[in-house]
Scaffold this motif. Structure first.
Motif, short mmCIF file in Angstrom:
data_model
loop_
_atom_site.label_atom_id
_atom_site.label_comp_id
_atom_site.label_asym_id
_atom_site.label_seq_id
_atom_site.Cartn_x
_atom_site.Cartn_y
_atom_site.Cartn_z
N LEU A 88 31.99 -20.53 -46.03
CA LEU A 88 30.85 -20.16 -45.30
C LEU A 88 30.96 -20.81 -43.86
CD1 LEU A 88 28.26 -18.50 -45.76
CD2 LEU A 88 26.93 -20.65 -46.18
N LEU A 89 31.14 -19.93 -42.85
CA LEU A 89 31.96 -20.33 -41.62
C LEU A 89 30.65 -20.82 -40.68
CD1 LEU A 89 35.02 -18.33 -41.02
CD2 LEU A 89 34.76 -20.57 -41.95
N GLN A 90 29.53 -20.37 -40.98
CA GLN A 90 28.30 -20.15 -40.31
C GLN A 90 27.26 -20.73 -40.91
OE1 GLN A 90 26.92 -16.56 -38.76
NE2 GLN A 90 25.56 -17.51 -37.17
N LYS B 62 26.66 -7.37 -50.13
CA LYS B 62 27.57 -8.53 -50.60
C LYS B 62 27.39 -9.28 -49.49
CE LYS B 62 30.62 -6.78 -54.13
NZ LYS B 62 32.10 -6.37 -54.53
N HIS B 63 27.65 -8.92 -48.29
CA HIS B 63 27.63 -9.90 -47.02
C HIS B 63 26.44 -10.42 -46.91
CE1 HIS B 63 28.79 -11.26 -43.03
NE2 HIS B 63 27.72 -10.75 -42.52
N ASN B 64 25.42 -9.87 -46.95
CA ASN B 64 24.23 -10.45 -46.78
C ASN B 64 23.81 -11.52 -48.08
OD1 ASN B 64 23.68 -9.09 -44.62
ND2 ASN B 64 22.50 -7.32 -45.70
N TYR B 65 24.55 -11.32 -49.21
CA TYR B 65 24.04 -12.11 -50.40
C TYR B 65 25.04 -13.40 -50.27
CZ TYR B 65 23.56 -13.64 -55.36
OH TYR B 65 23.72 -14.45 -56.35
N LEU B 66 25.82 -13.44 -49.56
CA LEU B 66 26.93 -14.52 -49.46
C LEU B 66 26.35 -15.95 -49.25
CD1 LEU B 66 30.02 -15.09 -49.86
CD2 LEU B 66 30.15 -14.75 -47.05
N PRO B 67 25.37 -16.02 -48.31
CA PRO B 67 24.95 -17.35 -48.15
C PRO B 67 23.98 -18.01 -49.45
CG PRO B 67 24.35 -15.99 -46.24
CD PRO B 67 24.95 -15.15 -47.40
N PHE B 68 23.77 -16.81 -50.13
CA PHE B 68 22.88 -17.42 -51.41
C PHE B 68 23.44 -17.35 -52.79
CE2 PHE B 68 20.27 -15.28 -48.08
CZ PHE B 68 19.49 -16.08 -47.50
N SER B 69 24.62 -16.80 -52.77
CA SER B 69 25.45 -16.72 -53.84
C SER B 69 25.93 -18.09 -54.59
CB SER B 69 26.69 -16.03 -53.66
OG SER B 69 27.59 -15.79 -54.94
N PRO B 70 25.66 -18.36 -55.75
CA PRO B 70 26.03 -19.57 -56.57
C PRO B 70 27.45 -19.33 -56.91
CG PRO B 70 24.93 -18.02 -58.17
CD PRO B 70 24.88 -17.43 -56.66
N ASP B 71 28.22 -18.22 -56.86
CA ASP B 71 29.63 -18.21 -57.15
C ASP B 71 30.52 -17.86 -55.95
OD1 ASP B 71 28.73 -17.94 -59.74
OD2 ASP B 71 28.17 -15.93 -59.73
N ARG B 72 29.93 -18.31 -54.72
CA ARG B 72 30.84 -18.07 -53.44
C ARG B 72 32.22 -18.94 -53.81
NH1 ARG B 72 27.25 -19.70 -50.41
NH2 ARG B 72 27.89 -22.11 -50.09
N THR B 73 33.31 -18.22 -53.36
CA THR B 73 34.39 -18.87 -53.25
C THR B 73 35.14 -18.82 -52.12
OG1 THR B 73 35.71 -16.64 -54.02
CG2 THR B 73 35.04 -18.27 -56.03
N THR B 74 34.56 -18.10 -51.14
CA THR B 74 35.16 -18.27 -49.66
C THR B 74 34.36 -19.04 -49.00
OG1 THR B 74 33.54 -16.39 -49.39
CG2 THR B 74 35.89 -15.76 -49.81
#
Length: 431
Positions: A80-82, A66-78
């Motif tokens: 992206l600090l980096q 999940k952490h590795n998918y975060l930059p590519f997720s279309p449903d991200r709600t948190t």
């Protein structure tokens, strides 16, 4: 793009997937094993701890995935600090795809290669749809399935003059997993004008709108994960977001014959009225009648297209299981269960007094016969994977003459207990 694995005939090749619930497998082993009641109790305890250990291991994998998918997720709600450069994103994307492939393989999914996909796309849809897609729109396409079956439906055909229905077999994928990533949008110079080529102009506009919607308002790093159930092989096109619905030749013929005849009749009617008409109101009425006729024929075309789109939307509504982050949780759960099934089956049958000290090939046959006898299912058991897991846990040993022997249940429980304590030790937690 698509994986390069060789295509195969699903109907003649057994799968690694074991279509039996883990609790039913354990109950079946307890029925078959020639063990005293005390050892059956120990075996239940062994299965309980083993499942808990694997759940803990796979939970760690899920968090990492999940952490590795975060930059590519279309449903991200948190947040992206980096931020990452394009080169770094490409490396991260490749790493993520390889991790997903590893998990999907552990869940006993098989890849759909280019040859098999081409065969599926050439088949006629059971829903009566003609669909087309442009694979050049995508940077990444990966298709995997698990479970191959067929269902029967009654359908009227021209062969029986549409009088009596005939039974047709529809091959389906029981579970189907799809990874999609869009290519960066191309900036086109001098777009085709509507008057020079209306069809190309509308296609360009449609593609630009599709690119904007899929790329999350310009974010081309988005990766889509989709999980479906019971997808007809001939309808793989409907899973792609750039699918275009096209009318079948039969429908084009019906509209052409009906509409063409009506238009020609309307033209003759208008011409005859105009020839006889002297009053402007009569001329306007004749022209309005002709325009109404043209509008009605256009409405028939739009009605047929909307009917196709309705069938497509209903099909996807009932076939879609999960999307994006939810898919990762599903895949991890399926991989966890398949890994546990393989290990527990192998260890359980090795505990049988008649099977202790057998070769890997003999154990493989024993497990496949066990599944066939108790549940009536034929599988290609992945023996090497089952032995690897048991060996890593120290639950089996291999003799000099290549025979596999299990450790006793008491020793197995002791080793699992030590592994559980080590999993949450201070050293592991601090690492």
């Amino acid at each position: 793009m698509l994986d390069k694995e060789m295509s195969f005939d699903q109907e003649s090749m057994l799968e690694h997937f074991i279509p039996v619930d883990i609790n039913d497998l354990i109950a079946g082993l307890l029925t078959e094993l020639d063990l005293p009641e005390e050892e059956k109790r120990l075996f239940k305890q062994f299965c309980k701890i083993f499942l808990a250990l694997y759940h803990a291991h796979f939970f760690t994998k899920l968090q990492s995935l999940k952490h590795n998918y975060l930059p590519f997720s279309p449903d991200r709600t948190t947040l992206l600090l980096q931020t990452h450069s394009n080169e770094a994103l490409q490396v991260m994307q490749n790493t993520l795809i390889e991790e997903i492939k590893g998990i999907i393989t552990k869940a006993n999914y098989r890849p759909i290669g280019q040859e098999e996909l081409n065969q599926a796309l050439s088949e006629t849809s059971p829903y009566g749809l003609d669909l087309s897609i442009d694979f050049d729109d995508f940077d990444e396409i990966h298709l995997y399935y698990r479970g191959w079956a067929s269902r029967t439906e009654q359908k009227r055909s021209w062969r029986t003059f549409f009088l009596t229905p005939e039974t047709i077999e529809i091959p389906i994928y029981r579970r189907l997993f799809l990874v999609l990533k869009l290519k960066p949008a191309k900036k086109t110079e001098g777009t085709t004008s509507f008057f020079s080529d209306p069809k190309a102009f509308m296609l360009d506009k449609w593609r630009q709108l599709f690119q904007m919607q899929m790329s999350q308002e310009g974010d081309n790093s988005v990766i889509y994960l989709k999980l479906f159930k019971d997808i007809p092989r001939a309808d793989l096109e409907m899973l792609f977001p750039n699918t275009r619905v096209e009318m079948r030749r039969l429908d084009k013929f019906k509209i052409g014959v009906g509409g063409g005849g009506g238009v020609i009749g309307g033209i003759f009617t208008v011409v005859s009225k105009l020839a006889r008409a002297a009053h402007p109101a009569a001329i306007l009425l004749a022209v309005a009648s002709f325009m109404g006729l043209m509008w009605r024929q256009a409405g028939k075309v739009l009605s047929s297209r909307n009917r196709y789109l309705s069938v497509l939307a209903k099909s996807l509504y009932f076939h879609n299981l999960d999307n994006n982050l939810g898919v990762l949780s599903n895949l991890i759960e399926m991989a966890e269960e398949e890994e546990c099934k393989e290990a527990i089956l192998a260890y359980g049958l090795l505990l049988h007094k008649q099977h202790q000290g057998c070769s890997a090939h003999q154990l493989d046959r024993l497990i496949e016969d066990h599944l066939q006898k108790l549940y009536g299912v034929e599988v290609d058991f992945e023996m090497s994977d089952g032995i690897r897991k048991l060996s890593e846990a120290g639950l089996i040993e291999e003799t000099l003459d290549h025979l596999i022997k299990p450790c006793s249940l008491n020793d197995a429980l002791l080793r699992l207990d030590q592994e559980w304590d080590g999993l949450f030790s201070f050293e592991n937690c601090s690492a």
